[in-house]
Motif scaffolding. Structure first.
Motif, PDB file in Angstrom:
ATOM      1  N   ARG A   1       0.735  -1.259  -0.147  1.00 43.17           N
ATOM      2  CA  ARG A   1       0.031   0.075  -0.047  1.00 43.17           C
ATOM      3  C   ARG A   1       0.729   1.258   0.173  1.00 43.17           C
ATOM      4  NH1 ARG A   1      -1.887   1.309   6.119  1.00 43.17           N
ATOM      5  NH2 ARG A   1      -2.026   3.272   5.075  1.00 43.17           N
ATOM      6  N   GLY A   2       0.428   2.362  -0.638  1.00 42.16           N
ATOM      7  CA  GLY A   2       1.247   3.456  -0.760  1.00 42.16           C
ATOM      8  C   GLY A   2       0.754   4.469   0.205  1.00 42.16           C
ATOM      9  N   LEU A   3       1.144   5.728  -0.231  1.00 44.82           N
ATOM     10  CA  LEU A   3       0.672   6.786   0.601  1.00 44.82           C
ATOM     11  C   LEU A   3      -0.913   7.283   0.559  1.00 44.82           C
ATOM     12  CD1 LEU A   3       3.411   9.375  -0.686  1.00 44.82           C
ATOM     13  CD2 LEU A   3       3.331   8.443   1.733  1.00 44.82           C
ATOM     14  N   ASP A   4      -1.336   7.404   1.560  1.00 43.20           N
ATOM     15  CA  ASP A   4      -2.896   8.104   1.622  1.00 43.20           C
ATOM     16  C   ASP A   4      -2.907   9.413   1.288  1.00 43.20           C
ATOM     17  OD1 ASP A   4      -4.308   5.697   3.001  1.00 43.20           O
ATOM     18  OD2 ASP A   4      -2.883   5.938   4.508  1.00 43.20           O
ATOM     19  N   ALA A   5      -2.054  10.172   1.441  1.00 44.48           N
ATOM     20  CA  ALA A   5      -2.073  11.463   0.999  1.00 44.48           C
ATOM     21  C   ALA A   5      -0.563  12.169   0.784  1.00 44.48           C
ATOM     22  CB  ALA A   5      -2.751  12.470   2.301  1.00 44.48           C
ATOM     23  N   ALA A   6      -0.408  13.006  -0.412  1.00 48.47           N
ATOM     24  CA  ALA A   6       0.784  13.373  -0.669  1.00 48.47           C
ATOM     25  C   ALA A   6       0.827  14.798  -1.268  1.00 48.47           C
ATOM     26  CB  ALA A   6       1.314  12.380  -2.016  1.00 48.47           C
ATOM     27  N   PHE A   7       1.711  15.700  -0.702  1.00 49.40           N
ATOM     28  CA  PHE A   7       1.785  17.003  -0.869  1.00 49.40           C
ATOM     29  C   PHE A   7       2.984  17.547  -1.333  1.00 49.40           C
ATOM     30  CE2 PHE A   7      -1.041  15.792   2.686  1.00 49.40           C
ATOM     31  CZ  PHE A   7      -2.271  16.136   2.035  1.00 49.40           C
ATOM     32  N   ALA A   8       3.092  18.567  -2.192  1.00 48.52           N
ATOM     33  CA  ALA A   8       4.273  19.346  -2.496  1.00 48.52           C
ATOM     34  C   ALA A   8       4.296  20.644  -2.208  1.00 48.52           C
ATOM     35  CB  ALA A   8       4.711  19.006  -3.949  1.00 48.52           C
ATOM     36  N   VAL A   9       5.195  21.488  -1.590  1.00 47.31           N
ATOM     37  CA  VAL A   9       4.891  22.671  -1.087  1.00 47.31           C
ATOM     38  C   VAL A   9       6.297  23.433  -1.613  1.00 47.31           C
ATOM     39  CG1 VAL A   9       4.803  24.259   0.711  1.00 47.31           C
ATOM     40  CG2 VAL A   9       3.754  22.018   0.716  1.00 47.31           C
ATOM     41  N   THR A  10       5.915  24.691  -2.372  1.00 49.64           N
ATOM     42  CA  THR A  10       7.135  25.282  -2.793  1.00 49.64           C
ATOM     43  C   THR A  10       7.618  26.271  -1.701  1.00 49.64           C
ATOM     44  OG1 THR A  10       6.213  25.500  -5.130  1.00 49.64           O
ATOM     45  CG2 THR A  10       7.591  27.342  -4.400  1.00 49.64           C
ATOM     46  N   MET A  11       9.012  26.199  -1.571  1.00 50.27           N
ATOM     47  CA  MET A  11       9.790  27.072  -0.620  1.00 50.27           C
ATOM     48  C   MET A  11      10.889  27.667  -1.218  1.00 50.27           C
ATOM     49  SD  MET A  11       9.278  24.856   2.857  1.00 50.27           S
ATOM     50  CE  MET A  11       9.375  26.529   4.014  1.00 50.27           C
ATOM     51  N   PRO A  12      11.648  28.498  -0.373  1.00 51.10           N
ATOM     52  CA  PRO A  12      12.819  29.092  -1.070  1.00 51.10           C
ATOM     53  C   PRO A  12      13.687  28.004  -1.496  1.00 51.10           C
ATOM     54  CG  PRO A  12      12.229  30.243   0.940  1.00 51.10           C
ATOM     55  CD  PRO A  12      11.471  28.902   0.931  1.00 51.10           C
ATOM     56  N   GLY A  13      14.472  28.132  -2.847  1.00 56.89           N
ATOM     57  CA  GLY A  13      15.245  27.400  -3.472  1.00 56.89           C
ATOM     58  C   GLY A  13      16.576  27.484  -2.613  1.00 56.89           C
ATOM     59  N   ASN A  14      17.404  26.472  -2.510  1.00 58.81           N
ATOM     60  CA  ASN A  14      18.548  26.456  -1.805  1.00 58.81           C
ATOM     61  C   ASN A  14      19.739  25.784  -2.301  1.00 58.81           C
ATOM     62  OD1 ASN A  14      18.078  23.878  -0.709  1.00 58.81           O
ATOM     63  ND2 ASN A  14      16.566  24.787   0.571  1.00 58.81           N
ATOM     64  N   PHE A  15      19.817  25.723  -3.729  1.00 61.23           N
ATOM     65  CA  PHE A  15      21.014  25.035  -4.306  1.00 61.23           C
ATOM     66  C   PHE A  15      21.685  25.998  -5.355  1.00 61.23           C
ATOM     67  CE2 PHE A  15      22.987  21.938  -7.305  1.00 61.23           C
ATOM     68  CZ  PHE A  15      23.674  21.185  -6.273  1.00 61.23           C
ATOM     69  N   PRO A  16      22.473  26.688  -4.683  1.00 61.96           N
ATOM     70  CA  PRO A  16      23.267  27.903  -5.407  1.00 61.96           C
ATOM     71  C   PRO A  16      23.597  27.541  -6.605  1.00 61.96           C
ATOM     72  CG  PRO A  16      23.812  28.289  -3.049  1.00 61.96           C
ATOM     73  CD  PRO A  16      23.131  26.825  -3.123  1.00 61.96           C
ATOM     74  N   PRO A  17      24.331  26.368  -6.925  1.00 58.74           N
ATOM     75  CA  PRO A  17      24.792  26.162  -8.297  1.00 58.74           C
ATOM     76  C   PRO A  17      23.968  25.976  -9.464  1.00 58.74           C
ATOM     77  CG  PRO A  17      25.823  24.571  -6.604  1.00 58.74           C
ATOM     78  CD  PRO A  17      24.608  25.123  -6.094  1.00 58.74           C
ATOM     79  N   LEU A  18      22.565  25.911  -8.922  1.00 60.92           N
ATOM     80  CA  LEU A  18      21.512  25.906 -10.036  1.00 60.92           C
ATOM     81  C   LEU A  18      20.791  27.388 -10.037  1.00 60.92           C
ATOM     82  CD1 LEU A  18      19.739  24.453 -11.679  1.00 60.92           C
ATOM     83  CD2 LEU A  18      18.034  23.628  -9.762  1.00 60.92           C
ATOM     84  N   ALA A  19      20.467  27.832  -8.891  1.00 59.26           N
ATOM     85  CA  ALA A  19      19.927  29.241  -8.831  1.00 59.26           C
ATOM     86  C   ALA A  19      20.137  29.978  -7.383  1.00 59.26           C
ATOM     87  CB  ALA A  19      18.530  29.051  -9.228  1.00 59.26           C
ATOM     88  N   ARG A  20      20.314  31.283  -7.523  1.00 63.15           N
ATOM     89  CA  ARG A  20      20.492  32.088  -6.176  1.00 63.15           C
ATOM     90  C   ARG A  20      19.162  32.055  -5.413  1.00 63.15           C
ATOM     91  NH1 ARG A  20      24.549  35.909  -5.808  1.00 63.15           N
ATOM     92  NH2 ARG A  20      23.147  36.885  -4.292  1.00 63.15           N
ATOM     93  N   PRO A  21      19.496  31.597  -4.168  1.00 64.83           N
ATOM     94  CA  PRO A  21      18.084  31.472  -3.230  1.00 64.83           C
ATOM     95  C   PRO A  21      17.597  32.977  -3.121  1.00 64.83           C
ATOM     96  CG  PRO A  21      20.219  30.503  -2.198  1.00 64.83           C
ATOM     97  CD  PRO A  21      20.612  31.132  -3.278  1.00 64.83           C
ATOM     98  N   PRO A  22      16.425  32.877  -3.116  1.00 60.26           N
ATOM     99  CA  PRO A  22      15.579  34.191  -2.943  1.00 60.26           C
ATOM    100  C   PRO A  22      15.850  34.935  -1.771  1.00 60.26           C
ATOM    101  CG  PRO A  22      13.890  32.224  -2.377  1.00 60.26           C
ATOM    102  CD  PRO A  22      15.165  31.844  -2.891  1.00 60.26           C
TER     103      PRO A  22
END
Length: 264
Positions: free
Chosen positions: A107-128
């Motif tokens: 059995r898998g997840l009963d509920a699944a959520f994705a939430v946008t938060m400040p990005g924090n991988f500087p090699p890809l993009a500067r954090p806000p």
């Protein structure tokens, strides 16, 4: 109803998410996944509800989180959920967790959520920064309240359709997962290092040692970049993609060194 939330965090976004959801649900225990990494065998939570909260790395979950999920025994659990925090796309990470649990539990997840938060991988993009960062955090907090209400009511939520995220994961996650523990070689230290040892203290895997007051990375890196973001002099650089020199740093405003140390 008792709840256990297992979490992994590098810059505090996922810990903030876990705390917000836990506070709203009540009777919830927060357990750091890193603290269980060295313990062999099956993990059987003593709770009716079980959650996993973690960041998205290369459109998948951190390697430690994937291996943790493979060890979970949820046979006595009534409701299972996951929350992933991401700077861009990453719903495919929820599909990955769902698949792992299905293969392990039937059995898998009963509920699944994705939430946008400040990005924090500087090699890809500067954090806000500044107001832009504050707006992202404020919006995320409201989303956590909605998520907690959904979990509390026991409603089912599917991970959702994410073809682009899935495609990116198919292309990038395999090499990431294969090489992450050897990523230590991509870090360097400049003469700005004061030997304070903060990097070693915040590493959730205990991967950093301080011989002669200089950090040395071993082979248990999860690429969470806590060492990079916590260094008070920005002496640590990561040499992948665009690199990190002059590209900003980020950690959640509520995150402390003690919070990071508590993961181990």
């Amino acid at each position: 109803m008792k709840t256990v939330i297992y979490y992994f965090t590098g810059t505090g976004n996922s810990l903030a998410a876990a705390r917000k959801v836990a506070a709203a649900l009540g009777e919830t225990e927060l357990v750091p996944i890193a603290s269980l990494a060295i313990t062999p065998g099956t993990i059987t939570p003593d709770a009716d509800r079980v959650g996993i909260v973690c960041p998205v790395y290369d459109c998948g979950v951190p390697v430690m989180v994937a291996r943790f999920a493979e060890r979970l025994d949820l046979s006595g659990t009534k409701y299972t959920f996951a929350v992933v925090t991401m700077g861009g796309m990453g719903v495919s990470a929820l599909h990955q967790l769902n698949r792992i649990l299905r293969e392990r539990q039937g059995r898998g997840l009963d509920a699944a959520f994705a939430v946008t938060m400040p990005g924090n991988f500087p090699p890809l993009a500067r954090p806000p920064e500044g107001e832009k960062c504050e707006k992202i955090l404020s919006k995320a907090d409201k989303r956590f309240a909605e998520i907690a209400e959904t979990i509390g009511s026991g409603r089912s939520v599917s991970p959702g359709f994410a073809p682009i995220s899935g495609l990116v994961k198919a292309l990038t996650y395999g090499p990431f997962a294969k090489g992450t523990h050897d990523a230590s070689a991509a870090f360097s230290i400049s003469d700005a290092c004061t030997g304070c040892g903060t990097c070693a203290r915040v590493c959730p895997t205990g991967n950093i040692e301080m011989p002669d007051d200089r950090p040395v990375w071993n082979q248990r890196c999860e690429l969470c970049c806590a060492c990079l973001h916590f260094c008070p002099t920005e002496a640590i650089q990561l040499h992948v993609m665009r690199g990190t020199k002059g590209r900003g740093r980020y950690r959640h405003p509520d995150l402390t060194v003690a919070d990071m140390e508590a993961q181990r």
